[in-house]
Design a protein around this motif. Sequence first.
Motif, PDB file in Angstrom:
ATOM      1  N   VAL A 205       0.854  -1.179   0.000  1.00 33.95           N
ATOM      2  CA  VAL A 205       0.000   0.000   0.000  1.00 33.95           C
ATOM      3  C   VAL A 205       0.890   1.229   0.000  1.00 33.95           C
ATOM      4  O   VAL A 205       2.033   1.183   0.462  1.00 33.95           O
ATOM      5  CB  VAL A 205      -0.944   0.004   1.226  1.00 33.95           C
ATOM      6  CG1 VAL A 205      -0.179   0.151   2.520  1.00 33.95           C
ATOM      7  CG2 VAL A 205      -2.014   1.086   1.106  1.00 33.95           C
ATOM      8  N   GLY A 206       0.390   2.324  -0.538  1.00 31.00           N
ATOM      9  CA  GLY A 206       1.212   3.529  -0.560  1.00 31.00           C
ATOM     10  C   GLY A 206       0.496   4.707  -1.174  1.00 31.00           C
ATOM     11  O   GLY A 206      -0.736   4.772  -1.203  1.00 31.00           O
ATOM     12  N   ALA A 207       1.305   5.646  -1.683  1.00 33.62           N
ATOM     13  CA  ALA A 207       0.772   6.883  -2.253  1.00 33.62           C
ATOM     14  C   ALA A 207       1.416   7.138  -3.601  1.00 33.62           C
ATOM     15  O   ALA A 207       2.585   6.807  -3.821  1.00 33.62           O
ATOM     16  CB  ALA A 207       1.041   8.057  -1.311  1.00 33.62           C
ATOM     17  N   ASN A 208       0.648   7.730  -4.493  1.00 34.78           N
ATOM     18  CA  ASN A 208       1.214   8.150  -5.774  1.00 34.78           C
ATOM     19  C   ASN A 208       0.570   9.456  -6.208  1.00 34.78           C
ATOM     20  O   ASN A 208      -0.481   9.845  -5.726  1.00 34.78           O
ATOM     21  CB  ASN A 208       1.022   7.081  -6.853  1.00 34.78           C
ATOM     22  CG  ASN A 208      -0.378   7.059  -7.448  1.00 34.78           C
ATOM     23  OD1 ASN A 208      -1.317   6.642  -6.777  1.00 34.78           O
ATOM     24  ND2 ASN A 208      -0.516   7.472  -8.688  1.00 34.78           N
ATOM     25  N   CYS A 209       1.257  10.156  -7.102  1.00 35.23           N
ATOM     26  CA  CYS A 209       0.751  11.379  -7.720  1.00 35.23           C
ATOM     27  C   CYS A 209       0.524  12.482  -6.685  1.00 35.23           C
ATOM     28  O   CYS A 209       1.012  12.404  -5.556  1.00 35.23           O
ATOM     29  CB  CYS A 209      -0.528  11.084  -8.513  1.00 35.23           C
ATOM     30  SG  CYS A 209      -0.868  12.291  -9.831  1.00 35.23           S
ATOM     31  N   SER A 210      -0.106  13.544  -7.076  1.00 35.60           N
ATOM     32  CA  SER A 210      -0.572  14.682  -6.269  1.00 35.60           C
ATOM     33  C   SER A 210       0.525  15.584  -5.726  1.00 35.60           C
ATOM     34  O   SER A 210       0.292  16.758  -5.472  1.00 35.60           O
ATOM     35  CB  SER A 210      -1.465  14.221  -5.106  1.00 35.60           C
ATOM     36  OG  SER A 210      -0.728  13.604  -4.087  1.00 35.60           O
ATOM     37  N   THR A 211       1.738  15.069  -5.513  1.00 32.22           N
ATOM     38  CA  THR A 211       2.776  15.904  -4.906  1.00 32.22           C
ATOM     39  C   THR A 211       4.153  15.346  -5.234  1.00 32.22           C
ATOM     40  O   THR A 211       4.287  14.224  -5.733  1.00 32.22           O
ATOM     41  CB  THR A 211       2.591  15.969  -3.380  1.00 32.22           C
ATOM     42  OG1 THR A 211       3.517  16.892  -2.829  1.00 32.22           O
ATOM     43  CG2 THR A 211       2.830  14.614  -2.745  1.00 32.22           C
ATOM     44  N   GLY A 212       5.179  16.148  -4.952  1.00 35.28           N
ATOM     45  CA  GLY A 212       6.547  15.684  -5.123  1.00 35.28           C
ATOM     46  C   GLY A 212       7.008  14.905  -3.906  1.00 35.28           C
ATOM     47  O   GLY A 212       6.326  14.851  -2.882  1.00 35.28           O
ATOM     48  N   PRO A 213       8.199  14.288  -3.971  1.00 38.34           N
ATOM     49  CA  PRO A 213       8.674  13.471  -2.850  1.00 38.34           C
ATOM     50  C   PRO A 213       8.909  14.273  -1.583  1.00 38.34           C
ATOM     51  O   PRO A 213       8.834  13.737  -0.480  1.00 38.34           O
ATOM     52  CB  PRO A 213       9.978  12.874  -3.387  1.00 38.34           C
ATOM     53  CG  PRO A 213      10.402  13.779  -4.494  1.00 38.34           C
ATOM     54  CD  PRO A 213       9.140  14.278  -5.099  1.00 38.34           C
ATOM     55  N   ILE A 232       4.603   1.728  -0.710  1.00 45.20           N
ATOM     56  CA  ILE A 232       4.926   2.235  -2.042  1.00 45.20           C
ATOM     57  C   ILE A 232       4.955   3.751  -2.030  1.00 45.20           C
ATOM     58  O   ILE A 232       4.071   4.396  -1.459  1.00 45.20           O
ATOM     59  CB  ILE A 232       3.874   1.764  -3.068  1.00 45.20           C
ATOM     60  CG1 ILE A 232       3.784   0.233  -3.094  1.00 45.20           C
ATOM     61  CG2 ILE A 232       4.184   2.308  -4.459  1.00 45.20           C
ATOM     62  CD1 ILE A 232       2.555  -0.279  -3.823  1.00 45.20           C
ATOM     63  N   ALA A 233       5.960   4.331  -2.678  1.00 42.78           N
ATOM     64  CA  ALA A 233       6.015   5.784  -2.870  1.00 42.78           C
ATOM     65  C   ALA A 233       6.278   6.062  -4.342  1.00 42.78           C
ATOM     66  O   ALA A 233       7.320   5.676  -4.877  1.00 42.78           O
ATOM     67  CB  ALA A 233       7.101   6.401  -2.001  1.00 42.78           C
ATOM     68  N   LYS A 234       5.334   6.727  -5.000  1.00 44.09           N
ATOM     69  CA  LYS A 234       5.454   7.028  -6.436  1.00 44.09           C
ATOM     70  C   LYS A 234       5.023   8.478  -6.667  1.00 44.09           C
ATOM     71  O   LYS A 234       3.952   8.759  -7.215  1.00 44.09           O
ATOM     72  CB  LYS A 234       4.565   6.063  -7.236  1.00 44.09           C
ATOM     73  CG  LYS A 234       5.019   5.774  -8.674  1.00 44.09           C
ATOM     74  CD  LYS A 234       4.213   4.617  -9.252  1.00 44.09           C
ATOM     75  CE  LYS A 234       4.817   4.116 -10.571  1.00 44.09           C
ATOM     76  NZ  LYS A 234       4.418   4.944 -11.729  1.00 44.09           N
ATOM     77  N   PRO A 235       5.849   9.436  -6.242  1.00 43.86           N
ATOM     78  CA  PRO A 235       5.456  10.850  -6.317  1.00 43.86           C
ATOM     79  C   PRO A 235       5.705  11.460  -7.694  1.00 43.86           C
ATOM     80  O   PRO A 235       6.379  10.872  -8.550  1.00 43.86           O
ATOM     81  CB  PRO A 235       6.369  11.500  -5.270  1.00 43.86           C
ATOM     82  CG  PRO A 235       7.600  10.645  -5.291  1.00 43.86           C
ATOM     83  CD  PRO A 235       7.142   9.245  -5.572  1.00 43.86           C
ATOM     84  N   ASN A 236       5.138  12.640  -7.879  1.00 47.56           N
ATOM     85  CA  ASN A 236       5.395  13.420  -9.091  1.00 47.56           C
ATOM     86  C   ASN A 236       6.784  14.055  -9.028  1.00 47.56           C
ATOM     87  O   ASN A 236       7.399  14.154  -7.965  1.00 47.56           O
ATOM     88  CB  ASN A 236       4.357  14.534  -9.239  1.00 47.56           C
ATOM     89  CG  ASN A 236       2.966  14.011  -9.495  1.00 47.56           C
ATOM     90  OD1 ASN A 236       2.791  12.885  -9.949  1.00 47.56           O
ATOM     91  ND2 ASN A 236       1.964  14.825  -9.208  1.00 47.56           N
ATOM     92  N   ALA A 237       7.218  14.539 -10.169  1.00 49.37           N
ATOM     93  CA  ALA A 237       8.491  15.255 -10.232  1.00 49.37           C
ATOM     94  C   ALA A 237       8.275  16.713  -9.833  1.00 49.37           C
ATOM     95  O   ALA A 237       8.536  17.649 -10.586  1.00 49.37           O
ATOM     96  CB  ALA A 237       9.081  15.169 -11.640  1.00 49.37           C
ATOM     97  N   GLY A 238       7.772  16.905  -8.625  1.00 49.21           N
ATOM     98  CA  GLY A 238       7.523  18.256  -8.137  1.00 49.21           C
ATOM     99  C   GLY A 238       6.177  18.768  -8.585  1.00 49.21           C
ATOM    100  O   GLY A 238       5.204  18.028  -8.731  1.00 49.21           O
TER     101      GLY A 238
END
Length: 863
Positions: A205-213, A232-238
């Motif tokens: 389980v984790g988070a993706n999108c919406s924000t940068g790391p 899981i961590a799958k952030p945006n590029a800022g």
Amino acid sequence: MNREEFLKVFDNNKIFFLDGATGTNLMKEGLPAGACTEEWILEHTDVIKKLQKSYVDAGSDIIYAPTFTGNRIKLDNFGLSDRKREINTELVKLAKESAGSNAYVAGDVTMTGRQLKPMGDLDFEELITVYKEQIQILEEAGCDLIVVETMMSLQECRAALIAAKEVSDIAVMVTLTFEQDGRTLFGTDAKTAAIVMESLGACAVGANCSTGPDKMADIIADMASVTNIPIIAKPNAGLPVVNEDGTTSYDMPCEIFAGEMEKLIRSGATIIGGCCGTDADYIKALHDKYLEYDVSKGLVYPNGEVLTRKNEDMRFLTSERMTVAFLLDDPFMIVGERINPTGKKKLQAELREGKLDMVCDFVSKQEEDGASILDVNVGMSGIDECSMMSDILDEILPLTSLPLCIDTSDEKTMEMALRKYPGRALINSISLEKDKAERFLPIAKKYGAMFILLPVGPKGLPDSLEEKHLFIRQLSDKAYEMGLKRTDIIVDGLVATIGANKNAALETLETIKYCKDNGFATICGLSNISFGLPQRAFVNTAFLTMAIANGLTMAICNPSQELLVNSAFASDLLRNKEEADLRYIERMSRYDGMNVQVSCVPKGQKLVAAYSGSTLGTTKEAENDKKSNSSERCKESSSSGNGNAADESSVEFMMSKIKTDVMKGSKRTIEKDTLDAIEKGCDPKSLLNDVLMLAINEVGDLFDKGKYFLPQLIASAETMKMSIAKLEPLLNEGENGNDNKETIVIATVHGDIHDIGKNLVALMLKNHGFNVIDLGKDVPSEKIVDTAISENAAIIALSALMTTTMQEMKTVVKLAKEKNCKAKIVIGGAVVTEDYAWEIGADGYSSDAANCVRIVKNILAIE
């Protein structure tokens, strides 16, 4: 692979790598806004194969098949639902060709774009069916696992997991996207999401999108603290920025992105990748930096505090919006018992009539009085129990954030309730009688519920203390065989009547001690101990304090019983339980300004608590002032035309009732209450301006403060709309609001089929009297601007949920200037930022529906 196989491969002892973005990279290769991504990919297979191969070469252990919007509902928007098997199968084939033997392929599943009831028109069972269809196709096409990603609704995540369970044993990862306040759009916090997903069987389980790391670490840490499955961590590029050529890019270069990702790893993430704005260079930077990363460095919260993974002795119950966590030595908790028709003739009558007013009152009163969990029981003759339980859940879920205890002996009703409940519920109860364990334990396992273990055997009540403990061991062993754990069980002490068995209290206390010594949480119903005795409150209270001293975890009781509950808080204080002093002081603050005397009375009289002074927290003078001021607002009757002033007490009562309806989103009662208010003499204009508008503004303030969430905001707005519909024929046409207020054109931009935020904004603006023209979703820019010009609109309000469609907002701004459109443009949506609004030349940015009303009024200089 199944869940167990996944956990063996992707353990928490090293870092694993996902892929990067798909949509933003396809747009660079020519994917047009508003096109069906899946269809475009199949027409440009070389583009997707090149992209996915670059991720595999960069070090991705898992790549996502480009099936993101491959469900039947989304494909139907493009007339392609009949091709769902072909499309999903071909897209998985392309991903497998790119992955070869070097990476696993995850079938990608996401939201449908339609909202679940009661906020939308989509039935929960239909949504499960939609997910079943796609997941089954994805597994048959050769996916190694499923990823459910970019989810905003915990209930939609649950639907996808339940669907997967019912068609397969394939491993399922789940990632949600969170707002700036750390909650999803529907108000779910990261801890609650992780707990519910793990209990339902997610493998990660984790988070993706919406924000940068840099802004995701708190969310990851919260998830890691309550679960032991991979995070899981799958952030945006800022953050997104608008380039000079009108395209959108992201402001965090891959070197900085890779460096910031260490915060997420130190917060507990072991499966990492990139979302919007990332490409193969980002994944390679992550792979090069963290392939040999020493995860034994230890975890820390972003503030530097040491973080530990889930305490295996911790128990969790949740609603959709909060978690109740407890260890065996934690403070005592109350399970509110009032939603139960047994012995309540008035409640029985209401339920038979389909009325739920008393149920809703019990919810708010028990929460106010300190209940931690609410028991819900509707078992009685003369009703369809399953249907009534469903109706009650629909009604009370927006009203409370407390977890629920589902109390029914009917298997069908239990499964329906657990299937529908958007959290981790407690089952009341499971015993060894009549094959109940064999029927109910699988339900508890399937839906990730905790359960109350009732030590009753095949032939009924235990004959001795030893047999009671034997039943506890036998039933818990059956639970373990089903894959449940000791922390999923709360044992009922099985309180007998002391009038019939002089050792009843001692035997129950011994059972509570036995359970605690063996690691079980405990619960009991209190009232049975004193049956047939005078002044039962004293017996119940004394027994409760003794039970707490022996380790009782919680009790099912009426939280409004002051003597009982206050004694429980005092018991925790005396036993030095964590924060018991603060809980006791806070509890006693309800008596500020009151002189409370509790006295013994002669036999045959009721025990009474005499309160001198006033109602809690309010002086008599303040009450009288409130009555005087508020009743003045609604004295003039416009419905009867006879000029008689309304009765002040009736007016005040109806005003208060209508405000409460709006605050609670009581759609069942608002229309009748509005008509009753008019009949009693309330002026429609005063009701609109002095009650409804004030109530919805208060709801907006609570939403801004994080005390109300999207379901409650929508329910309140719709309730207000229903009241206004009854008032409109009675209002003077020139004062109705729509004739004098400005026109607003609202739309979700071209290519975007998500409209929940847009719909709520439109509803709120209508409720505030604006003339709103809602063009719907996926609206071409030309149509938006042309409508604004032809309707002489003062405002254009634009919504976008995806980074791939938000650039259409810039197109609208540019087109409006070219056509000399006078309307001011306000933008908003999950991916939209205030900086983006100013970059594209918009006139305003709104973070949510309540805020949009204020922004529009500010732009138009309306009070």
